[in-house]
Design an enzyme around this catalytic site. Structure first.
Site, short mmCIF file in Angstrom:
data_model
loop_
_atom_site.label_atom_id
_atom_site.label_comp_id
_atom_site.label_asym_id
_atom_site.label_seq_id
_atom_site.Cartn_x
_atom_site.Cartn_y
_atom_site.Cartn_z
CD GLU A 89 105.11 33.24 -26.09
OE1 GLU A 89 105.07 34.41 -26.48
OE2 GLU A 89 105.01 32.27 -26.84
CB CYS A 130 103.20 40.84 -22.73
SG CYS A 130 104.09 40.56 -24.27
P1 NAD Z 1 94.03 35.71 -19.63
O1 NAD Z 1 95.05 34.88 -18.92
O2 NAD Z 1 92.84 36.17 -18.90
O3 NAD Z 1 93.45 34.92 -20.92
C1 NAD Z 1 94.33 34.40 -21.90
C2 NAD Z 1 93.59 33.29 -22.64
O4 NAD Z 1 93.36 32.20 -21.73
C3 NAD Z 1 92.23 33.67 -23.20
O5 NAD Z 1 92.05 33.04 -24.45
C4 NAD Z 1 91.27 33.10 -22.15
O6 NAD Z 1 89.99 32.85 -22.68
C5 NAD Z 1 91.98 31.80 -21.79
N1 NAD Z 1 91.63 31.23 -20.48
C6 NAD Z 1 91.02 31.81 -19.44
N2 NAD Z 1 90.93 30.94 -18.40
C7 NAD Z 1 91.49 29.77 -18.82
C8 NAD Z 1 91.73 28.51 -18.20
N3 NAD Z 1 91.36 28.25 -16.94
N4 NAD Z 1 92.36 27.55 -18.91
C9 NAD Z 1 92.77 27.79 -20.18
N5 NAD Z 1 92.57 28.97 -20.82
C10 NAD Z 1 91.94 29.96 -20.15
O7 NAD Z 1 94.83 36.94 -20.26
P2 NAD Z 1 94.23 38.19 -21.05
O8 NAD Z 1 93.60 39.12 -20.08
O9 NAD Z 1 93.47 37.71 -22.23
O10 NAD Z 1 95.60 38.86 -21.60
C11 NAD Z 1 96.37 39.74 -20.87
C12 NAD Z 1 97.59 39.07 -20.28
O11 NAD Z 1 98.35 38.42 -21.32
C13 NAD Z 1 98.54 40.05 -19.64
O12 NAD Z 1 99.01 39.53 -18.42
C14 NAD Z 1 99.69 40.13 -20.65
O13 NAD Z 1 100.91 40.56 -20.10
C15 NAD Z 1 99.74 38.74 -21.14
N6 NAD Z 1 100.46 38.65 -22.42
C16 NAD Z 1 101.68 38.07 -22.46
C17 NAD Z 1 102.40 38.02 -23.65
C18 NAD Z 1 103.76 37.39 -23.74
O14 NAD Z 1 104.19 37.10 -24.86
N7 NAD Z 1 104.46 37.15 -22.65
C19 NAD Z 1 101.86 38.58 -24.80
C20 NAD Z 1 100.60 39.18 -24.72
C21 NAD Z 1 99.90 39.21 -23.53
#
Ligand code: NAD
Length: 467
Positions: A238, A272
């Site tokens: 997501e 999001c």
């Molecule tokens: P991010 O992708 O930076 O991090 C998300 C999670 O992934 C965190 O827990 C992070 O620690 C972890 N992570 C980081 N690198 C990783 C790797 N290499 N492998 C596995 N896990 C890793 O996102 P963010 O900045 O925390 O959140 C914002 C983003 O989330 C925005 O793009 C937003 O649109 C999206 N989002 C989407 C939804 C949806 O339902 N579609 C909902 C909420 C947020």
């Protein structure tokens, strides 16, 4: 830096994760910074726990309903902690806690059922559903509890066990939630792990994990899918969005302005499926800009713990820098800030709610995901032009159409290339509906029965009608 060890779990000497209050910019507590090597034992225990957890659906229902009650009862502890580390107004944190309990209750009693398939031959196939095993969840910082529950409620209801990793920016409320749930769930059915990367990468690629459900950015989602491919693990992603709101010629601007404003600015735009671009008919454009700008100028910005605050800080310094960069670029490209356009001169990560006009359509604040309290409002000539602009993005999470003639609005909504299209509102979801982005917004389906099936595999028994 926090001087006291965390009250929510053992701090590991030399390995801790400082947690910053975005309203002050100061660390106020810490969580364990777990080493990725710990995952082998944790996932091994999740596997052991799975044997008992998958065996008795009735016991699962009872435990998940008790878990919902426990979450509700813990609201007064969870909500302020969530606000402290995430920044959102306290009322929104309480709403997140309530949604977490509601989701547990919804999935606790959701039955995937069995289905018979016949095709005219004297045989019948019965489809039953079986859990997958230990699964992993990785969630971001914008809705830590709500998004965690969107992962664990269907996964546990399906009979899986789960290892869940919150964002390093918001580990504390999720850890507290984990300890609240542990009173209702058997040991190791749900384990919360916290730490810096590569903890998430190792979790996503661990051979003992059967399904990785991830919410976060598209870039990280790709890395998660690559990691899971090594063990042929199933993934549900997501990801981000760049949702457009199209206002039609017959829209009643004053009537919808509050709803439209909050659809863009709730949780400081860190949603999001927030409205991230507005397209208004050229004739109405200046009125729409002024209606939104007036609300941006008067919204109460402050600490989420202060009663009366409507908009808290941006969650973290990197995100604040990103918001500043998008806005500065737009202003350099010729845009004008009808409201805001700058950070607020006070401690913490506060940014003035910003409405941008005269924005070139190719400016990154329009073409990419700003994920902050900044909203570009663009004029359009023909409706075809507006629909084409709304769809001209690599994302496809949601979109909305606003007008008085609902049939007309629905016809335009049907032309949007996204997972969910709303009419006269945005980002409202029922627990029972499927939630799935297209293009770079995601892979797989969450929500409702579809979310439950995403955590199950079909098991087919094929037998003749007679011996
Ligand atoms: P991010 O992708 O930076 O991090 C998300 C999670 O992934 C965190 O827990 C992070 O620690 C972890 N992570 C980081 N690198 C990783 C790797 N290499 N492998 C596995 N896990 C890793 O996102 P963010 O900045 O925390 O959140 C914002 C983003 O989330 C925005 O793009 C937003 O649109 C999206 N989002 C989407 C939804 C949806 O339902 N579609 C909902 C909420 C947020």
């Amino acid at each position: 830096m926090a001087t006291q060890p965390s009250r929510r779990g053992p701090a590991i000497p030399g390995r801790s994760l400082p947690v910053i209050d975005p309203a002050t910019g100061e660390a106020f507590d810490e969580a364990p910074d777990q080493h990725p090597d710990e995952l082998d034992a944790i996932i091994g225990r999740a596997h052991q726990a799975w044997r008992g957890w998958r065996a008795d659906p009735l016991a699962r229902t009872t435990a998940l309903l008790a878990a919902a009650d426990a979450v509700e009862a813990a609201g007064a502890g969870l909500a302020p902690l969530l606000t402290r580390e995430q920044g959102k107004p306290l009322a929104e944190s309480y709403a997140e806690v309530a949604r977490t309990a509601a989701r547990l209750r919804y999935f606790a009693v959701l039955d995937p059922g069995r289905r018979l398939i016949t095709d005219g031959r004297p045989v019948r196939s019965e489809i039953r559903w079986r859990p997958l095993g230990p699964v992993a969840a990785i969630v971001p910082w914008n809705f830590p509890l709500q998004l965690a529950s969107a992962k664990f409620a269907p996964a546990l209801a399906a009979g899986n066990t789960m290892v869940l990793k919150p964002s390093p920016f918001t580990p504390l409320s999720t850890r507290l939630l984990g300890s609240v749930l542990s009173a209702a769930l058997p040991a190791d059915v749900l384990t919360i792990v916290t730490g810096h990367e590569p903890l998430g990468a190792r979790l996503a690629s661990h051979p003992g994990i059967r399904h990785v459900t991830f919410t976060g950015s598209a870039a990280t989602g790709r890395a998660v899918a690559e990691g899971a491919a090594a063990s042929l693990g199933r993934v549900t992603l997501e990801l981000g969005g760049n949702d457009a709101a199209i206002l039609l010629e017959d829209v009643d601007v004053e009537r919808i302005a509050d709803r439209l404003f909050w659809a863009a600015f709730r949780n400081c735009g860190q949603v999001c499926m927030a409205v991230k671009r507005v397209y208004a008919p050229a004739r109405l454009h200046s009125g729409v800009v002024e209606a939104l700008a007036q609300r941006a100028r008067t919204a109460v910005v402050g600490s989420g713990l202060d009663p009366g605050t409507q908009l808290g800080p941006v969650n973290n310094a990197a995100q604040l820098t990103r918001v500043e960069r998008y806005t500065a670029q737009a202003l350099a490209d010729g845009a004008r800030a009808a409201a805001g356009g700058h950070r607020l001169e006070r401690p913490g990560y506060f940014y003035a709610p910003t409405v941008l006009t005269e924005v070139p359509p190719a400016s990154p604040v329009v073409t990419e995901e700003q994920f902050g309290p900044v909203l570009p409002v663009l004029p359009y000539g023909s409706l075809d032009e507006a629909v084409a602009a709304a769809n001209d993005t690599g994302f496809g999470l949601g979109g909305s159409v606003w007008g008085t003639d609902l049939d007309r609005a629905e016809e335009v909504a049907g032309r949007l290339e996204c997972g969910t299209a709303w009419i006269n509102h945005h980002a409202e979801l029922s627990l029972a509906q499927p939630f799935a982005g297209v293009k770079d917004s995601g892979v797989g389906v969450a929500g409702g029965m579809w979310g439950l099936y995403g955590n199950l595999r079909p098991f087919v028994v094929h037998r003749p009608e007679a011996a």
